[in-house]
Write a protein that holds these residues in place. Structure first.
Motif, PDB file in Angstrom:
ATOM      1  N   MET A 124       0.827  -1.218   0.000  1.00 36.82           N
ATOM      2  CA  MET A 124       0.000   0.000   0.000  1.00 36.82           C
ATOM      3  C   MET A 124       0.855   1.258   0.000  1.00 36.82           C
ATOM      4  O   MET A 124       0.610   2.176  -0.766  1.00 36.82           O
ATOM      5  N   ASN A 125       1.860   1.281   0.872  1.00 37.54           N
ATOM      6  CA  ASN A 125       2.725   2.462   0.953  1.00 37.54           C
ATOM      7  C   ASN A 125       3.458   2.729  -0.348  1.00 37.54           C
ATOM      8  O   ASN A 125       3.598   3.874  -0.774  1.00 37.54           O
ATOM      9  N   GLU A 126       3.942   1.646  -0.989  1.00 35.53           N
ATOM     10  CA  GLU A 126       4.664   1.817  -2.257  1.00 35.53           C
ATOM     11  C   GLU A 126       3.715   2.295  -3.353  1.00 35.53           C
ATOM     12  O   GLU A 126       4.078   3.163  -4.149  1.00 35.53           O
ATOM     13  N   LEU A 127       2.509   1.730  -3.393  1.00 43.30           N
ATOM     14  CA  LEU A 127       1.537   2.153  -4.410  1.00 43.30           C
ATOM     15  C   LEU A 127       1.136   3.617  -4.204  1.00 43.30           C
ATOM     16  O   LEU A 127       0.970   4.359  -5.168  1.00 43.30           O
ATOM     17  N   ALA A 128       1.012   4.008  -2.940  1.00 42.20           N
ATOM     18  CA  ALA A 128       0.622   5.392  -2.642  1.00 42.20           C
ATOM     19  C   ALA A 128       1.623   6.379  -3.234  1.00 42.20           C
ATOM     20  O   ALA A 128       1.259   7.476  -3.652  1.00 42.20           O
ATOM     21  N   LYS A 129       2.904   5.960  -3.311  1.00 42.42           N
ATOM     22  CA  LYS A 129       3.945   6.859  -3.843  1.00 42.42           C
ATOM     23  C   LYS A 129       3.830   7.028  -5.355  1.00 42.42           C
ATOM     24  O   LYS A 129       4.264   8.037  -5.893  1.00 42.42           O
ATOM     25  N   ILE A 130       3.304   5.999  -6.051  1.00 43.20           N
ATOM     26  CA  ILE A 130       3.312   6.127  -7.514  1.00 43.20           C
ATOM     27  C   ILE A 130       1.947   6.367  -8.155  1.00 43.20           C
ATOM     28  O   ILE A 130       1.876   6.949  -9.220  1.00 43.20           O
ATOM     29  N   ASP A 131       0.881   5.898  -7.540  1.00 43.63           N
ATOM     30  CA  ASP A 131      -0.423   6.063  -8.198  1.00 43.63           C
ATOM     31  C   ASP A 131      -1.564   5.980  -7.180  1.00 43.63           C
ATOM     32  O   ASP A 131      -1.794   4.935  -6.581  1.00 43.63           O
ATOM     33  N   GLN A 132      -2.270   7.086  -7.019  1.00 40.58           N
ATOM     34  CA  GLN A 132      -3.340   7.152  -6.011  1.00 40.58           C
ATOM     35  C   GLN A 132      -4.492   6.190  -6.315  1.00 40.58           C
ATOM     36  O   GLN A 132      -5.045   5.597  -5.405  1.00 40.58           O
ATOM     37  N   VAL A 133      -4.827   6.063  -7.599  1.00 42.00           N
ATOM     38  CA  VAL A 133      -5.936   5.171  -7.960  1.00 42.00           C
ATOM     39  C   VAL A 133      -5.576   3.717  -7.613  1.00 42.00           C
ATOM     40  O   VAL A 133      -6.374   2.987  -7.012  1.00 42.00           O
ATOM     41  N   ALA A 134      -4.361   3.325  -7.968  1.00 44.51           N
ATOM     42  CA  ALA A 134      -3.909   1.961  -7.676  1.00 44.51           C
ATOM     43  C   ALA A 134      -3.876   1.737  -6.162  1.00 44.51           C
ATOM     44  O   ALA A 134      -4.226   0.665  -5.665  1.00 44.51           O
ATOM     45  N   TYR A 135      -3.466   2.758  -5.465  1.00 42.07           N
ATOM     46  CA  TYR A 135      -3.400   2.698  -4.005  1.00 42.07           C
ATOM     47  C   TYR A 135      -4.791   2.432  -3.424  1.00 42.07           C
ATOM     48  O   TYR A 135      -4.983   1.528  -2.602  1.00 42.07           O
ATOM     49  N   ILE A 136      -5.779   3.189  -3.896  1.00 46.09           N
ATOM     50  CA  ILE A 136      -7.150   3.025  -3.390  1.00 46.09           C
ATOM     51  C   ILE A 136      -7.712   1.658  -3.793  1.00 46.09           C
ATOM     52  O   ILE A 136      -8.341   0.976  -2.984  1.00 46.09           O
ATOM     53  N   ARG A 137      -7.428   1.248  -5.018  1.00 44.09           N
ATOM     54  CA  ARG A 137      -7.874  -0.079  -5.477  1.00 44.09           C
ATOM     55  C   ARG A 137      -7.327  -1.183  -4.587  1.00 44.09           C
ATOM     56  O   ARG A 137      -8.041  -2.067  -4.143  1.00 44.09           O
ATOM     57  N   PHE A 138      -6.021  -1.111  -4.364  1.00 41.57           N
ATOM     58  CA  PHE A 138      -5.389  -2.152  -3.555  1.00 41.57           C
ATOM     59  C   PHE A 138      -5.944  -2.135  -2.129  1.00 41.57           C
ATOM     60  O   PHE A 138      -6.278  -3.169  -1.560  1.00 41.57           O
ATOM     61  N   ALA A 139      -6.072  -0.938  -1.580  1.00 41.32           N
ATOM     62  CA  ALA A 139      -6.579  -0.802  -0.211  1.00 41.32           C
ATOM     63  C   ALA A 139      -7.997  -1.356  -0.087  1.00 41.32           C
ATOM     64  O   ALA A 139      -8.349  -1.963   0.925  1.00 41.32           O
ATOM     65  N   SER A 140      -8.810  -1.162  -1.130  1.00 36.97           N
ATOM     66  CA  SER A 140     -10.203  -1.627  -1.053  1.00 36.97           C
ATOM     67  C   SER A 140     -10.279  -3.140  -0.939  1.00 36.97           C
ATOM     68  O   SER A 140     -11.146  -3.676  -0.254  1.00 36.97           O
ATOM     69  N   VAL A 141      -9.346  -3.824  -1.599  1.00 35.31           N
ATOM     70  CA  VAL A 141      -9.313  -5.289  -1.501  1.00 35.31           C
ATOM     71  C   VAL A 141      -8.672  -5.699  -0.181  1.00 35.31           C
ATOM     72  O   VAL A 141      -9.198  -6.515   0.574  1.00 35.31           O
ATOM     73  N   TYR A 142      -7.549  -5.066   0.098  1.00 37.39           N
ATOM     74  CA  TYR A 142      -6.779  -5.423   1.280  1.00 37.39           C
ATOM     75  C   TYR A 142      -7.535  -5.147   2.580  1.00 37.39           C
ATOM     76  O   TYR A 142      -7.545  -5.946   3.506  1.00 37.39           O
ATOM     77  N   LYS A 143      -8.180  -3.995   2.628  1.00 44.09           N
ATOM     78  CA  LYS A 143      -8.924  -3.635   3.845  1.00 44.09           C
ATOM     79  C   LYS A 143     -10.357  -4.126   3.804  1.00 44.09           C
ATOM     80  O   LYS A 143     -11.144  -3.844   4.700  1.00 44.09           O
ATOM     81  N   ASP A 144     -10.699  -4.817   2.702  1.00 44.51           N
ATOM     82  CA  ASP A 144     -12.004  -5.460   2.603  1.00 44.51           C
ATOM     83  C   ASP A 144     -13.170  -4.467   2.714  1.00 44.51           C
ATOM     84  O   ASP A 144     -14.074  -4.646   3.510  1.00 44.51           O
ATOM     85  N   PHE A 145     -13.101  -3.416   1.882  1.00 44.44           N
ATOM     86  CA  PHE A 145     -14.193  -2.438   1.852  1.00 44.44           C
ATOM     87  C   PHE A 145     -15.466  -3.151   1.422  1.00 44.44           C
ATOM     88  O   PHE A 145     -15.466  -3.938   0.495  1.00 44.44           O
ATOM     89  N   SER A 146     -16.558  -2.818   2.072  1.00 42.76           N
ATOM     90  CA  SER A 146     -17.801  -3.473   1.686  1.00 42.76           C
ATOM     91  C   SER A 146     -18.867  -2.477   1.229  1.00 42.76           C
ATOM     92  O   SER A 146     -19.912  -2.869   0.730  1.00 42.76           O
ATOM     93  N   SER A 147     -18.599  -1.196   1.372  1.00 46.61           N
ATOM     94  CA  SER A 147     -19.613  -0.227   0.946  1.00 46.61           C
ATOM     95  C   SER A 147     -18.954   1.032   0.397  1.00 46.61           C
ATOM     96  O   SER A 147     -17.753   1.260   0.587  1.00 46.61           O
ATOM     97  N   ALA A 148     -19.768   1.848  -0.255  1.00 48.99           N
ATOM     98  CA  ALA A 148     -19.272   3.128  -0.775  1.00 48.99           C
ATOM     99  C   ALA A 148     -18.775   3.995   0.380  1.00 48.99           C
ATOM    100  O   ALA A 148     -17.842   4.776   0.233  1.00 48.99           O
ATOM    101  N   ARG A 149     -19.387   3.828   1.534  1.00 47.55           N
ATOM    102  CA  ARG A 149     -19.003   4.609   2.706  1.00 47.55           C
ATOM    103  C   ARG A 149     -17.553   4.305   3.123  1.00 47.55           C
ATOM    104  O   ARG A 149     -16.802   5.199   3.498  1.00 47.55           O
ATOM    105  N   ASP A 150     -17.176   3.010   3.039  1.00 45.62           N
ATOM    106  CA  ASP A 150     -15.785   2.633   3.342  1.00 45.62           C
ATOM    107  C   ASP A 150     -14.815   3.385   2.426  1.00 45.62           C
ATOM    108  O   ASP A 150     -13.786   3.882   2.876  1.00 45.62           O
ATOM    109  N   PHE A 151     -15.173   3.446   1.131  1.00 44.49           N
ATOM    110  CA  PHE A 151     -14.338   4.173   0.166  1.00 44.49           C
ATOM    111  C   PHE A 151     -14.252   5.645   0.548  1.00 44.49           C
ATOM    112  O   PHE A 151     -13.170   6.218   0.599  1.00 44.49           O
ATOM    113  N   ALA A 152     -15.405   6.230   0.809  1.00 45.76           N
ATOM    114  CA  ALA A 152     -15.461   7.662   1.116  1.00 45.76           C
ATOM    115  C   ALA A 152     -14.614   7.989   2.339  1.00 45.76           C
ATOM    116  O   ALA A 152     -13.853   8.960   2.339  1.00 45.76           O
ATOM    117  N   MET A 153     -14.702   7.133   3.359  1.00 48.61           N
ATOM    118  CA  MET A 153     -13.923   7.386   4.572  1.00 48.61           C
ATOM    119  C   MET A 153     -12.436   7.282   4.312  1.00 48.61           C
ATOM    120  O   MET A 153     -11.644   8.088   4.773  1.00 48.61           O
TER     121      MET A 153
END
Ligand SMILES: [Zn+2]
Length: 152
Positions: free
Chosen positions: A113-142
């Motif tokens: 996550m930290n490495e992705l955050a340095k190069i691409d914000q979209v990739a960072y959020i994508r990876f985090a959504s899987v890794y942190k197991d987002f289940s709703s739009a609210r998780d993304f927004a937060m």
């Protein structure tokens, strides 16, 4: 090294070349038996690592899985394959040079996550959504509002 085409055990190295500032060696190989040609990459491995899953199960570390997850996160983000390989190199080096022999998957996820955050914000959020197991739009927004707080 075994020939991947005819599987006979002896192949010849035609030439060797350092790549990526000497961290990998590329060798062109040749099989005299079937005349097949192929290339191998040799990488420095500092230590053998074990990955500890959330369940407590242990598995040998697999670099390929890191490459896969960052490739998925960076899909259609205009990042070259070479950049992905270089990123995987950085992540693996960071893991190998830590003092841990057994590394929790959580720790690996955080480094990615930290490495992705340095190069691409979209990739960072994508990876985090899987890794942190987002289940709703609210998780993304937060999550996104937290990123905004961190970046001025
Ligand atoms: Zn062969």
């Amino acid at each position: 090294m075994k020939c991947p085409f005819c599987h006979q055990p002896n192949t010849f190295v035609k030439d060797s070349r350092d790549t990526e500032e000497g961290k990998t060696v590329r060798r062109r190989r040749y099989c005299e038996f079937c005349k097949g040609r192929f290339t191998t990459f040799e990488r420095i491995q500092l230590r053998e690592l074990l990955v500890v899953k959330r369940t407590g199960a242990k598995k040998p570390f697999n670099r390929h899985k890191i490459e896969q997850s960052i490739t998925t996160a960076l899909r259609k983000r205009n990042i070259s394959n070479d950049q992905i390989i270089a990123l995987a190199d950085r992540i693996v080096l960071e893991l190998e040079s830590s003092n841990l022999r057994e590394i929790p998957t959580r720790k690996i996820g955080e480094i990615i996550m930290n490495e992705l955050a340095k190069i691409d914000q979209v990739a960072y959020i994508r990876f985090a959504s899987v890794y942190k197991d987002f289940s709703s739009a609210r998780d993304f927004a937060m999550f996104i509002s937290k990123i905004k707080q961190k970046t001025p």
